[in-house]
Design an enzyme around this catalytic site. Structure first.
Site, PDB file in Angstrom:
ATOM      1  N   CYS A  98      44.005  38.081  44.945  1.00 44.54           N
ATOM      2  CA  CYS A  98      45.469  37.933  45.003  1.00 44.54           C
ATOM      3  C   CYS A  98      46.130  39.223  45.480  1.00 44.54           C
ATOM      4  O   CYS A  98      47.194  39.616  44.993  1.00 44.54           O
ATOM      5  CB  CYS A  98      46.038  37.501  43.652  1.00 44.54           C
ATOM      6  SG  CYS A  98      45.560  35.845  43.160  1.00 44.54           S
ATOM      7  N   GLN A 113      47.146  45.113  34.599  1.00 42.04           N
ATOM      8  CA  GLN A 113      45.828  45.741  34.695  1.00 42.04           C
ATOM      9  C   GLN A 113      45.717  47.031  33.901  1.00 42.04           C
ATOM     10  O   GLN A 113      44.608  47.470  33.592  1.00 42.04           O
ATOM     11  CB  GLN A 113      45.490  46.012  36.164  1.00 42.04           C
ATOM     12  CG  GLN A 113      45.315  44.757  36.992  1.00 42.04           C
ATOM     13  CD  GLN A 113      44.143  43.908  36.521  1.00 42.04           C
ATOM     14  OE1 GLN A 113      43.119  44.417  36.098  1.00 42.04           O
ATOM     15  NE2 GLN A 113      44.306  42.595  36.581  1.00 42.04           N
ATOM     16  N   LYS A 119      44.483  39.720  29.299  1.00 39.41           N
ATOM     17  CA  LYS A 119      43.792  40.925  29.764  1.00 39.41           C
ATOM     18  C   LYS A 119      43.467  41.846  28.582  1.00 39.41           C
ATOM     19  O   LYS A 119      42.750  42.826  28.741  1.00 39.41           O
ATOM     20  CB  LYS A 119      44.661  41.704  30.745  1.00 39.41           C
ATOM     21  CG  LYS A 119      45.346  40.886  31.818  1.00 39.41           C
ATOM     22  CD  LYS A 119      44.430  40.506  32.943  1.00 39.41           C
ATOM     23  CE  LYS A 119      45.242  39.904  34.092  1.00 39.41           C
ATOM     24  NZ  LYS A 119      44.406  39.449  35.198  1.00 39.41           N
ATOM     25  N   ASP A 168      54.410  46.588  36.648  1.00 37.79           N
ATOM     26  CA  ASP A 168      53.462  45.521  36.333  1.00 37.79           C
ATOM     27  C   ASP A 168      52.273  46.153  35.607  1.00 37.79           C
ATOM     28  O   ASP A 168      51.458  46.843  36.206  1.00 37.79           O
ATOM     29  CB  ASP A 168      53.032  44.850  37.635  1.00 37.79           C
ATOM     30  CG  ASP A 168      51.927  43.819  37.444  1.00 37.79           C
ATOM     31  OD1 ASP A 168      51.426  43.667  36.311  1.00 37.79           O
ATOM     32  OD2 ASP A 168      51.549  43.168  38.437  1.00 37.79           O
ATOM     33  N   HIS A 206      49.676  42.953  43.525  1.00 40.01           N
ATOM     34  CA  HIS A 206      49.210  41.581  43.339  1.00 40.01           C
ATOM     35  C   HIS A 206      50.271  40.655  43.937  1.00 40.01           C
ATOM     36  O   HIS A 206      51.447  41.002  44.013  1.00 40.01           O
ATOM     37  CB  HIS A 206      49.056  41.329  41.834  1.00 40.01           C
ATOM     38  CG  HIS A 206      48.422  40.040  41.455  1.00 40.01           C
ATOM     39  ND1 HIS A 206      49.111  38.852  41.452  1.00 40.01           N
ATOM     40  CD2 HIS A 206      47.164  39.740  41.024  1.00 40.01           C
ATOM     41  CE1 HIS A 206      48.309  37.884  41.041  1.00 40.01           C
ATOM     42  NE2 HIS A 206      47.120  38.390  40.788  1.00 40.01           N
TER      43      HIS A 206
END
Length: 410
Positions: free
Chosen positions: A368, A207, A230, A204, A127
């Site tokens: 993104c 997600q 999320k 990260d 991202h």
């Protein structure tokens, strides 16, 4: 797997989400933009209303009752985040405004730790929030940014990663799951190999956390970041996990109230963890609601969620591929419930617009993740991302909507 799926009462779960009762353009809402933001259950909404209705006050600074109640609730939420991610200490959890904020704390903090010619590795699946901060860090320090390439299936080329690693490698950053393709990256291997050359690793998890329950101690990861929105929580709040030794070495990201120990005009000393990185008044109700959202998702169970979402992914993939001229981008063997696709010779924005008229929310564009779209030489995709409150019937509605879009746009 089937046992976990059988335990999930999806219709009962859907009753927990008020927004799923609404209509869009005269049609029942079908919400397939979960990779951008999940929906919020009533129990989380109630927690936000309860805070503002009954004990709205600033935290850590007041001796009055409301301040103490708010402080207790906020710190209980921090403890919930610690337990969820299995951090060793609660003070290793920094509550932030979200994943992007968390990444920037680390990228800024490493400015004084890098020299010209040092190397940073990111993946081709990132991202923008896990690309731009490292480019800015390289601009400040003279470090060199290197990229783990990907293949047509949307998987990282791990043999190239092995070649990129050296004693010049100081930092490695990758997402756990690609937001654009749904690929689940082999982060255990990435972390272990980075540590062999003495590099620190940030993962990260924006997600991954809706689908997987990461154990940061088992992963032995140096930093892990995530966003509440999320995870059925509110926007504007997230977390940074960092190993205690790393967080103690890094300088504060911002100066202000809360992050200090002593202030004079001659010198300021900083507070200990976690307050060193939490300058100013935080998103108090957001932090509290984050903890409630984790409670809610844990009450359903992440094994159950993962099993059901895999069933949705397989079903959706099969049904969409029955449409002639439809191509799916991201066909990794190990992926989560995200399907990025295009119709031949039709712009994704046009498909998304027609699908929306039929009450179905999907995401269109580059998500993104422009380098991924550049790799495939496309302007973007239509992305349908499924959550545990979605159904096969909703996927059927999407398939019919895409078929209508194909007819209208040809």
């Amino acid at each position: 797997m089937q046992k976990e799926i059988d335990m999930l009462d999806v219709q009962k779960i859907r009753e927990d989400f008020p927004i799923l009762k609404r209509e869009v353009n005269g049609k029942p809402l079908v919400y397939f933009d979960n990779a951008a933001t999940s929906q919020t259950p009533q129990v989380v909404i109630d927690a936000i209303v309860d805070y503002y209705s009954n004990y709205n006050a600033n935290i850590h600074r007041g001796v009055h009752t409301l301040s103490q109640e708010a402080t207790d609730a906020y710190e209980i939420a921090r403890k919930k985040v610690q337990q969820h991610f299995n951090a060793k200490h609660a003070h290793e959890i920094i509550l932030t405004s979200g994943t992007t904020h968390s990444i920037n704390i680390i990228a800024t903090g490493f400015t004084n730790f890098l020299d010209k010619g040092d190397e940073i590795i990111v993946s081709a699946l990132e991202h923008h929030s896990n690309i731009v901060p490292w480019q800015m860090l390289c601009d400040r320090t003279g470090a060199i940014l290197k990229v783990i390439p990907m293949n047509e299936e949307g998987e990282l080329l791990m043999d190239i990663y092995d070649q990129l690693l050296s004693n010049k490698t100081k930092l490695v950053f990758t997402n756990h799951i690609s937001n654009a393709l749904g690929t689940i990256n082999p982060i255990e291997e990435i972390i272990d190999k980075a540590h062999e050359v003495g590099a620190a690793v940030l993962i990260d998890g924006a997600q991954s956390c809706p689908h997987i329950k990461p154990d940061v101690q088992a992963l032995d990861v140096d930093f892990y970041v995530a966003s509440a929105h999320k995870l059925c929580g509110p926007t504007g709040v997230g977390m940074l996990y960092g190993k205690e030794e790393w967080l103690n070495k890094l300088p504060p990201y911002q100066g202000g109230g809360e992050m200090i120990e002593q202030v004079t005009f001659e010198k300021t000393t900083y507070a200990g963890l976690p307050h060193k990185f939490e300058a100013g008044t935080p998103n108090i109700c957001g932090g509290i609601a984050f903890g409630v959202a984790l409670d809610y998702m844990n009450s359903i169970g992440f094994d159950t969620i993962a099993a059901y979402e895999k069933e949705l992914l397989d079903y959706g993939t099969q049904k969409l591929l029955e449409i002639e001229g439809l191509k799916i981008y991201g066909t990794a063997k190990n992926k989560t419930s995200v399907i990025s696709f295009n119709l031949e010779n039709i712009h994704p924005y046009d498909v998304g617009t027609i699908v929306d008229k039929l009450g179905i929310a999907v995401r269109t564009g580059h998500h993104c993740a422009q380098p991924i779209m550049d790799f495939y030489k496309i302007p973007g995709t239509v992305r349908a991302s499924f959550s545990f409150y979605n159904t096969k019937e909703e996927i059927d509605a999407l398939v019919e909507a895409v078929k209508k879009a194909k007819i209208m746009l040809r």
